[in-house]
Write an enzyme that holds these catalytic residues in place. Structure first.
Site, mmCIF file in Angstrom:
data_model
loop_
_atom_site.group_PDB
_atom_site.id
_atom_site.type_symbol
_atom_site.label_atom_id
_atom_site.label_comp_id
_atom_site.label_asym_id
_atom_site.label_seq_id
_atom_site.Cartn_x
_atom_site.Cartn_y
_atom_site.Cartn_z
ATOM 1 N N LYS A 22 0.920 -1.402 -0.058
ATOM 2 C CA LYS A 22 0.017 -0.145 -0.074
ATOM 3 C C LYS A 22 1.051 1.248 -0.181
ATOM 4 O O LYS A 22 0.804 2.102 -0.584
ATOM 5 C CB LYS A 22 -0.933 0.117 1.218
ATOM 6 C CG LYS A 22 -1.480 1.306 1.815
ATOM 7 C CD LYS A 22 -2.382 1.262 2.908
ATOM 8 C CE LYS A 22 -1.672 1.520 4.231
ATOM 9 N NZ LYS A 22 -1.548 2.821 4.478
ATOM 10 N N ASN A 23 1.771 1.420 0.868
ATOM 11 C CA ASN A 23 2.641 2.456 1.248
ATOM 12 C C ASN A 23 3.624 2.861 0.098
ATOM 13 O O ASN A 23 4.163 3.650 0.077
ATOM 14 C CB ASN A 23 3.179 2.545 2.427
ATOM 15 C CG ASN A 23 2.073 2.787 3.621
ATOM 16 O OD1 ASN A 23 0.976 3.172 3.214
ATOM 17 N ND2 ASN A 23 2.584 2.452 4.757
ATOM 18 N N CYS A 117 -4.536 12.500 13.735
ATOM 19 C CA CYS A 117 -5.041 11.050 13.768
ATOM 20 C C CYS A 117 -4.953 10.166 14.893
ATOM 21 O O CYS A 117 -4.250 10.596 15.949
ATOM 22 C CB CYS A 117 -4.979 10.371 12.580
ATOM 23 S SG CYS A 117 -3.391 9.619 12.449
ATOM 24 N N ARG A 122 0.234 14.349 13.367
ATOM 25 C CA ARG A 122 0.788 13.959 12.129
ATOM 26 C C ARG A 122 1.187 15.240 11.319
ATOM 27 O O ARG A 122 0.633 15.671 10.224
ATOM 28 C CB ARG A 122 -0.152 13.030 11.236
ATOM 29 C CG ARG A 122 -0.252 11.924 11.918
ATOM 30 C CD ARG A 122 0.238 10.412 11.717
ATOM 31 N NE ARG A 122 0.721 9.937 10.643
ATOM 32 C CZ ARG A 122 0.141 9.208 9.699
ATOM 33 N NH1 ARG A 122 -0.786 8.805 10.100
ATOM 34 N NH2 ARG A 122 0.808 8.783 8.737
ATOM 35 N N ASP A 308 4.821 0.367 12.265
ATOM 36 C CA ASP A 308 3.637 -0.201 11.509
ATOM 37 C C ASP A 308 3.418 -1.885 12.133
ATOM 38 O O ASP A 308 2.506 -2.388 11.675
ATOM 39 C CB ASP A 308 3.671 -0.296 9.799
ATOM 40 C CG ASP A 308 3.245 1.389 9.682
ATOM 41 O OD1 ASP A 308 3.057 2.009 10.475
ATOM 42 O OD2 ASP A 308 3.557 1.703 8.267
ATOM 43 N N ARG A 400 -8.479 -0.461 4.839
ATOM 44 C CA ARG A 400 -7.706 0.399 4.347
ATOM 45 C C ARG A 400 -6.381 -0.243 3.807
ATOM 46 O O ARG A 400 -5.723 0.135 2.917
ATOM 47 C CB ARG A 400 -7.659 1.510 5.372
ATOM 48 C CG ARG A 400 -8.715 2.315 5.500
ATOM 49 C CD ARG A 400 -8.205 3.299 6.549
ATOM 50 N NE ARG A 400 -7.114 4.244 5.811
ATOM 51 C CZ ARG A 400 -6.341 4.868 6.575
ATOM 52 N NH1 ARG A 400 -6.750 5.207 7.647
ATOM 53 N NH2 ARG A 400 -5.570 5.633 6.001
HETATM 54 N N1 EPU Z 1 7.055 14.370 10.875
HETATM 55 C C1 EPU Z 1 7.245 15.393 11.474
HETATM 56 N N2 EPU Z 1 7.026 16.356 10.591
HETATM 57 C C2 EPU Z 1 6.649 16.352 9.283
HETATM 58 C C3 EPU Z 1 6.397 14.828 8.895
HETATM 59 C C4 EPU Z 1 6.566 13.987 9.912
HETATM 60 O O1 EPU Z 1 7.763 15.886 12.520
HETATM 61 O O2 EPU Z 1 6.600 17.228 8.436
HETATM 62 C C5 EPU Z 1 7.336 13.123 12.251
HETATM 63 C C6 EPU Z 1 6.032 12.361 12.411
HETATM 64 O O3 EPU Z 1 5.164 12.892 13.481
HETATM 65 C C7 EPU Z 1 6.628 11.063 12.855
HETATM 66 C C8 EPU Z 1 8.054 10.771 12.386
HETATM 67 O O4 EPU Z 1 8.156 12.142 11.799
HETATM 68 O O5 EPU Z 1 7.207 11.284 14.435
HETATM 69 C C9 EPU Z 1 7.711 9.943 10.910
HETATM 70 O O6 EPU Z 1 6.650 10.033 10.303
HETATM 71 P P1 EPU Z 1 6.568 10.149 8.767
HETATM 72 O O7 EPU Z 1 6.283 11.477 8.145
HETATM 73 O O8 EPU Z 1 7.593 9.151 8.203
HETATM 74 O O9 EPU Z 1 5.026 9.174 8.367
HETATM 75 P P2 EPU Z 1 4.382 9.396 7.034
HETATM 76 O O10 EPU Z 1 5.068 9.636 5.992
HETATM 77 O O11 EPU Z 1 3.137 10.363 7.227
HETATM 78 C C10 EPU Z 1 4.394 6.659 6.686
HETATM 79 C C11 EPU Z 1 3.387 5.780 6.290
HETATM 80 C C12 EPU Z 1 2.867 5.357 7.578
HETATM 81 C C13 EPU Z 1 4.097 4.970 8.595
HETATM 82 C C14 EPU Z 1 4.976 5.960 8.918
HETATM 83 C C15 EPU Z 1 6.056 5.800 9.414
HETATM 84 C C16 EPU Z 1 2.652 5.964 3.923
HETATM 85 C C17 EPU Z 1 1.644 6.332 3.215
HETATM 86 N N3 EPU Z 1 2.489 6.051 5.537
HETATM 87 O O12 EPU Z 1 3.765 8.134 7.042
HETATM 88 O O13 EPU Z 1 2.024 4.196 7.670
HETATM 89 O O14 EPU Z 1 3.474 4.528 9.948
HETATM 90 O O15 EPU Z 1 5.366 6.415 7.447
HETATM 91 O O16 EPU Z 1 6.799 4.509 8.914
HETATM 92 O O17 EPU Z 1 3.699 5.624 3.534
HETATM 93 C C18 EPU Z 1 0.320 2.676 8.086
HETATM 94 O O18 EPU Z 1 0.602 2.199 6.708
HETATM 95 O O19 EPU Z 1 -0.560 2.198 8.780
HETATM 96 C C19 EPU Z 1 0.862 4.000 8.166
HETATM 97 C C20 EPU Z 1 0.373 4.875 9.088
#
Ligand code: EPU
Length: 421
Positions: A22-23, A117, A122, A308, A400
């Site tokens: 998915k990701n 969320c 996030r 995850d 999802r």
């Molecule tokens: N963060 C910041 N600032 C930002 C963005 C992120 O501080 O601008 C922080 C977040 O709060 C968190 C950390 O950085 O503490 C990592 O978050 P990340 O941005 O990597 O998460 P994401 O890109 O929003 C993806 C996956 C998530 C998975 C996370 C971590 C996708 C679509 N989603 O989310 O997947 O948990 O990386 O590996 O790729 C899931 O599939 O259930 C899911 C939540």
């Protein structure tokens, strides 16, 4: 309303085919906005999130066709609309992946700011900072992130945040930089396999990306990108969930297509718990001993143990012979499953971003409520081993991100079905 009913006690045996990730699929689908030709993606899982991304893309002028066998064709037909609105973005945070492609290709992007969320705050500050560094202007308008540029110019960008790298911020800046003028260097880039898959797709489209899979990615901007044909990589989180399903039921599973190199931290942790995971011809095999050892573990960005799979690992450790400790280093509030597992007889205590899991002899079936995608997976795993019947509500969370989950579990001996309540 539907719920999943699980009668615990079956040992899982057999082969499970692992679906596309998915990701990886979601950002690659968004990246098609950058291209001129047709994109043909294979191994795309049939999931609620994928269908939602298709709806978002359709509104943004990307025409799609699905063949029912995991292949999706995408082609940009109309570049007028640049607005991903709240009604869709609020349902799926990965919608933010259209921000970079819209900005790079259409010079303007308006994407509803995703809220918090159930797994915690996030923020998307790193996405915005990275795109601003490439030359875009940012404004918040009615809860939407509005970004504009005359052109984007390559820069050195440090993308590390308070919790390390960010997966979708790396994806957004990487996608935007493919059409920027000159060279971009992203430092503290996410190293997740899904980022590597995105970069490989983009390179097939004519992008010049190097260093993906490391914390320093270099992108030499090009004038245009064609479409490409690409097979989405297998889902390491689905594979990890089935590894734990074998472990928790004391079963033996072969996971077809799973790639052990994407699961090193998971394999190592499970080895310490007493579960053997090995490479096989088709993917990997899991076998489990009766006794589960307690462990201390921490979630981390790749190649560390993935957040995850934290909830699923917690379900397993509930049955270990002693006390385990789990620290969540990515999403410190991602613990809504704790209270639900405790309703099933677990003994888990939360102390800030850490939980202490006191091993118990057995879990007991109960009505439970899923709070998010991975928490739902953990509750299903607990239900598979619990004494009696578990009924999990809010099944839309699991739909999802896990393709045909009951079908796959039933095929290897689980007693699980979807019922109307
Ligand atoms: N963060 C910041 N600032 C930002 C963005 C992120 O501080 O601008 C922080 C977040 O709060 C968190 C950390 O950085 O503490 C990592 O978050 P990340 O941005 O990597 O998460 P994401 O890109 O929003 C993806 C996956 C998530 C998975 C996370 C971590 C996708 C679509 N989603 O989310 O997947 O948990 O990386 O590996 O790729 C899931 O599939 O259930 C899911 C939540």
């Amino acid at each position: 309303m539907q719920c999943l009913e699980i009668i615990g006690g079956s040992r899982l045996r057999g082969t499970v085919p692992i679906s596309g990730a998915k990701n990886a699929a979601l950002p690659i689908m968004a990246a098609s906005i950058l291209t001129d030709g047709e994109t043909v993606l294979h191994n795309v899982p049939d999931l609620a999130d994928v269908r939602l991304m298709l709806t978002i893309l359709e509104r943004l002028g990307v025409k799609s066709e699905r063949d029912g066998n995991g292949t999706i064709r995408l082609r940009v037909e109309d570049e007028m609309n640049v607005h991903a609105a709240y009604d869709l973005v609020s349902k799926m945070r990965a919608s933010v992946c259209v921000l970079g492609p819209l900005l790079a290709r259409r010079k303007r992007a308006q994407v509803s700011m995703p809220g918090g969320c159930s797994i915690g705050d996030r923020p998307i500050g790193l996405h915005i900072d990275g795109l601003e560094a490439l030359g875009a202007e940012y404004e918040l308008v009615n809860g939407d992130v509005l970004m504009r540029c005359k052109k984007l110019t390559g820069r050195d960008i440090f993308l590390g945040g308070p919790f390390g790298s960010s997966v979708t911020a790396t994806a957004n800046v990487l996608m935007a930089a493919t059409l920027a003028e000159g060279r971009t260097l992203i430092e503290s880039a996410a190293c997740e396999p899904e980022i590597v898959d995105l970069a490989e797709y983009l390179n097939k489209c004519g992008a010049q990306i190097k260093g993906h899979g490391t914390p320093a990615i270099t992108i030499d901007g090009v004038d245009k990108l064609t479409g490409a044909e690409h097979r989405v990589l297998p889902d390491r989180i689905e594979a990890g969930t089935f590894v734990i399903a074998a472990a928790i039921t004391n079963g033996d599973l072969e996971l077809e297509h799973a790639r052990i190199e994407h699961l090193r931290a998971v394999v190592e942790l499970l080895r310490r718990v007493g579960v053997i995971v090995e490479r096989s011809e088709k993917g990997l095999v899991v076998s489990s001993s009766r006794r589960l050892e307690p462990v201390t573990m921490t979630t981390q960005p790749f190649p560390g143990f993935p957040t995850d799979l934290q909830a699923q690992a917690m379900a397993l450790l509930c049955l270990a012979d002693g006390n385990s400790m789990i620290t969540e280093k990515i999403f410190p509030d991602r613990f809504l499953h704790v209270a639900e597992l405790n309703r099933m007889g677990a003994r888990i205590r939360k102390e800030g971003p850490t939980v202490i899991v006191e091993g118990v002899k057995k879990l007991i079936g109960a009505p439970v409520m899923a709070s998010d995608l991975r928490a739902s997976a953990a509750l299903i795993l607990a239900g598979l081993v619990a004494k009696g019947t578990t009924r999990m509500q809010r099944v839309y969370h699991i739909d999802r991100g896990y393709e045909r989950i009951e079908e796959k579990l039933v095929a290897v001996g689980a007693n699980i079905r979807r019922v109307d309540v």
